[in-house]
Design a protein around this motif. Structure first.
Motif, PDB file in Angstrom:
ATOM      1  N   MET A 192       0.833  -1.204   0.000  1.00  8.44           N
ATOM      2  CA  MET A 192       0.000   0.000   0.000  1.00  8.44           C
ATOM      3  C   MET A 192       0.869   1.256   0.000  1.00  8.44           C
ATOM      4  O   MET A 192       2.028   1.216   0.389  1.00  8.44           O
ATOM      5  CB  MET A 192      -0.944   0.008   1.201  1.00  8.44           C
ATOM      6  N   ASP A 193       0.299   2.368  -0.470  1.00 10.20           N
ATOM      7  CA  ASP A 193       1.032   3.624  -0.474  1.00 10.20           C
ATOM      8  C   ASP A 193       1.062   4.221   0.927  1.00 10.20           C
ATOM      9  O   ASP A 193       0.191   3.940   1.751  1.00 10.20           O
ATOM     10  CB  ASP A 193       0.362   4.634  -1.414  1.00 10.20           C
ATOM     11  N   ALA A 194       2.049   5.069   1.147  1.00  7.42           N
ATOM     12  CA  ALA A 194       2.193   5.671   2.472  1.00  7.42           C
ATOM     13  C   ALA A 194       1.199   6.803   2.704  1.00  7.42           C
ATOM     14  O   ALA A 194       0.850   7.117   3.828  1.00  7.42           O
ATOM     15  CB  ALA A 194       3.606   6.207   2.622  1.00  7.42           C
ATOM     16  N   ASP A 195       0.726   7.415   1.626  1.00  5.56           N
ATOM     17  CA  ASP A 195      -0.002   8.673   1.767  1.00  5.56           C
ATOM     18  C   ASP A 195      -1.473   8.497   2.145  1.00  5.56           C
ATOM     19  O   ASP A 195      -2.233   9.464   2.126  1.00  5.56           O
ATOM     20  CB  ASP A 195       0.118   9.500   0.485  1.00  5.56           C
ATOM     21  N   LEU A 196      -1.856   7.268   2.487  1.00  5.52           N
ATOM     22  CA  LEU A 196      -3.230   6.948   2.911  1.00  5.52           C
ATOM     23  C   LEU A 196      -4.260   7.188   1.818  1.00  5.52           C
ATOM     24  O   LEU A 196      -5.446   7.337   2.086  1.00  5.52           O
ATOM     25  CB  LEU A 196      -3.596   7.705   4.196  1.00  5.52           C
ATOM     26  N   GLN A 197      -3.795   7.213   0.571  1.00  8.75           N
ATOM     27  CA  GLN A 197      -4.760   7.251  -0.535  1.00  8.75           C
ATOM     28  C   GLN A 197      -5.471   5.908  -0.629  1.00  8.75           C
ATOM     29  O   GLN A 197      -6.594   5.824  -1.098  1.00  8.75           O
ATOM     30  CB  GLN A 197      -4.041   7.553  -1.850  1.00  8.75           C
ATOM     31  N   ASP A 198      -4.738   4.875  -0.207  1.00  9.64           N
ATOM     32  CA  ASP A 198      -5.342   3.549  -0.141  1.00  9.64           C
ATOM     33  C   ASP A 198      -5.780   3.350   1.305  1.00  9.64           C
ATOM     34  O   ASP A 198      -4.942   3.177   2.183  1.00  9.64           O
ATOM     35  CB  ASP A 198      -4.311   2.468  -0.487  1.00  9.64           C
ATOM     36  N   ASP A 201     -12.899   3.709  -2.565  1.00  7.43           N
ATOM     37  CA  ASP A 201     -12.793   5.084  -3.051  1.00  7.43           C
ATOM     38  C   ASP A 201     -11.417   5.596  -2.699  1.00  7.43           C
ATOM     39  O   ASP A 201     -11.022   5.586  -1.538  1.00  7.43           O
ATOM     40  CB  ASP A 201     -13.864   5.956  -2.391  1.00  7.43           C
ATOM     41  N   ARG A 202     -10.688   6.005  -3.713  1.00  9.60           N
ATOM     42  CA  ARG A 202      -9.333   6.467  -3.475  1.00  9.60           C
ATOM     43  C   ARG A 202      -9.380   7.881  -2.909  1.00  9.60           C
ATOM     44  O   ARG A 202      -9.912   8.791  -3.545  1.00  9.60           O
ATOM     45  CB  ARG A 202      -8.534   6.439  -4.774  1.00  9.60           C
ATOM     46  N   ALA A 203      -8.850   8.002  -1.707  1.00 15.81           N
ATOM     47  CA  ALA A 203      -8.902   9.297  -1.020  1.00 15.81           C
ATOM     48  C   ALA A 203      -7.830  10.228  -1.568  1.00 15.81           C
ATOM     49  O   ALA A 203      -6.979   9.815  -2.358  1.00 15.81           O
ATOM     50  CB  ALA A 203      -8.677   9.064   0.464  1.00 15.81           C
ATOM     51  N   ALA A 204      -7.865  11.465  -1.119  1.00 19.55           N
ATOM     52  CA  ALA A 204      -6.793  12.392  -1.488  1.00 19.55           C
ATOM     53  C   ALA A 204      -5.605  12.115  -0.580  1.00 19.55           C
ATOM     54  O   ALA A 204      -5.741  11.541   0.501  1.00 19.55           O
ATOM     55  CB  ALA A 204      -7.275  13.822  -1.313  1.00 19.55           C
ATOM     56  N   ARG A 205      -4.434  12.487  -1.029  1.00 11.79           N
ATOM     57  CA  ARG A 205      -3.220  12.361  -0.237  1.00 11.79           C
ATOM     58  C   ARG A 205      -3.397  13.129   1.081  1.00 11.79           C
ATOM     59  O   ARG A 205      -3.877  14.257   1.056  1.00 11.79           O
ATOM     60  CB  ARG A 205      -2.113  12.980  -1.087  1.00 11.79           C
ATOM     61  N   VAL A 206      -3.020  12.540   2.223  1.00  6.62           N
ATOM     62  CA  VAL A 206      -3.271  13.253   3.482  1.00  6.62           C
ATOM     63  C   VAL A 206      -2.347  14.454   3.678  1.00  6.62           C
ATOM     64  O   VAL A 206      -2.712  15.436   4.306  1.00  6.62           O
ATOM     65  CB  VAL A 206      -3.195  12.345   4.746  1.00  6.62           C
TER      66      VAL A 206
HETATM   67 MG    MG Z   1      -0.380   8.846  -3.726  1.00  3.44          MG
END
Ligand code: MG
Ligand code: UDP
Length: 361
Positions: free
Chosen positions: A94-100, A197-202
């Motif tokens: 998973m990505d770090a930016d909490l988009q997932d 739903d893919r969130a925005a980068r935190v």
């Molecule tokens: Mg990202």
């Protein structure tokens, strides 16, 4: 620590703004999962304080482990490194930016327990991303899927769960230009999707500017399809056919006495043919370049530091045959500790969190 049931692999490149929030969400997730899990952060040569943060996090949480690459090797290699070092019976990237959203992992694990080897996250919507990125990504995945002979799921990224045997099969694929989501599709096994739903980068900004996205798209196509090369043949045939037609017309005009100066035609034709030639040389170059990169057989990444990893044991390689299918984890024997595997991973100095070091003393 006994062999974890689940490994989370998270690539980190200049994510100091994201890490504190990621830490909180991961702890919530680990609580909700109620299974023996490890988190492997792969610091991909961050230039900010990400590595420092990771050291601190790993000192407080024994389930966190981190590998720091010696420089920036790129997202795809960073996740390959984490997958190589993972020990879980299931591995989630998973990505770090909490988009997932980490909460989706609970659902992924449930599907894996039903017997699926790959559970990928399919993006229902994408928040906080530019219209341009969303549209180009949509077009790319459709073109890509149409070009390659294997079935690839549309609208998915690298957010997915993979069973142990998929991870082991992936280890055999050491190509330099990596398009991991394509490689997972190539490996096969039983695959399914969970929608999210893919969130925005935190926090922070994207590490994928347009130039990197384009290179990534070309990597994807060139490592799975030779259609662009074949296109050269087709375009060559087409242009050849057209020029024969044109020659016939020219001869007839000459015989009929209608010879005109023809400057425009010449210029247009020459520049058109020249640009086609250049384009095709470029396409050829893309493939030749890939062969060149591949024959060098350089390692995919170099690990500079290992945090909360045990000292490497004797090198032994896990084989596909020794790995149980995903669902019947209870009956399978624990084959080999794959953290003892890697090449350079084992060479790197072993750094432990302070608490662990104290316990040893
Ligand atoms: Mg990202
Ligand atoms: N990343 C990485 N190395 C790179 C670029 C990105 O490890 O060279 C990581 C990054 O820290 C993040 C993930 O890959 O965890 C996805 O990157 P990003 O969110 O910037 O991409 P986007 O979601 O915008 O496509």
């Amino acid at each position: 620590m006994p062999r974890p049931e689940l490994s989370l692999v998270i690539p980190i490149y200049n994510e100091e703004k994201v890490l504190p929030r990621l830490d909180v969400r991961l702890r919530e997730l680990l609580g909700a999962l109620a299974m023996n899990a490890e988190v492997i952060f792969v610091d991909d040569g961050s230039k900010d304080r990400s590595l420092e943060f990771l050291r601190g996090m790993a000192a407080r949480e024994p389930r966190y482990r981190a590998l720091s690459l010696s420089r920036n090797f790129g997202h795809q290699r960073a996740i390959s490194c984490g997958m190589d070092a993972s020990r879980g019976r299931a591995v989630v990237v998973m990505d770090a930016d909490l988009q997932d959203p980490p909460e989706i992992i609970v659902e992924m694990v449930a599907r894996w327990r039903e017997g699926f080897d790959v559970v990928y996250g399919r993006r229902r919507s994408r928040d906080g991303e530019t219209f341009f990125k969303v549209v180009t990504a949509k077009i790319f995945y459709r073109v890509f899927a149409a070009m390659i002979p294997i079935e690839v799921p549309l609208d998915t990224g690298d957010f997915r769960l993979m069973s142990r045997r998929v991870i082991v099969a992936m280890r055999e694929l050491r190509e330099t230009h990596r398009f991991v989501r394509g490689l997972v599709a190539w490996v096969g096994f039983k695959q399914t999707a969970v929608e999210y739903d893919r969130a925005a980068r935190v926090a922070g900004e994207t590490k994928y500017p347009f130039s990197k996205m384009l290179a990534f798209a070309i990597d994807g196509i060139a490592s799975f399809s030779i259609l662009p090369l074949r296109a050269a043949t087709y375009i060559g045939l087409l242009v050849g056919f057209a020029s024969v037609l044109y020659a016939i017309i020219a001869v007839i005009s000459y015989l009929a006495g209608h010879t005109v100066p023809g400057w425009t035609t010449t210029v247009v034709l020459v520049s058109f043919l020249f640009s086609v030639q250049l384009l095709m040389t470029g396409v050829l170059g893309e493939y030749v370049g890939r062969i060149y990169e591949q024959v060098k057989e350089r390692p995919l990444y170099v690990v500079a530091e290992r945090i909360n990893f045990k000292r490497a044991r004797r090198r032994r390689f896990e084989t596909l045959a020794g790995v149980a299918p995903p669902a019947n984890s209870a009956s399978s024997s624990d084959p080999v500790d794959p953290s003892s595997l890697e090449t350079l991973v084992g060479v790197a100095p072993d750094v432990r969190g302070p608490s662990v070091t104290k316990a040893i003393r």
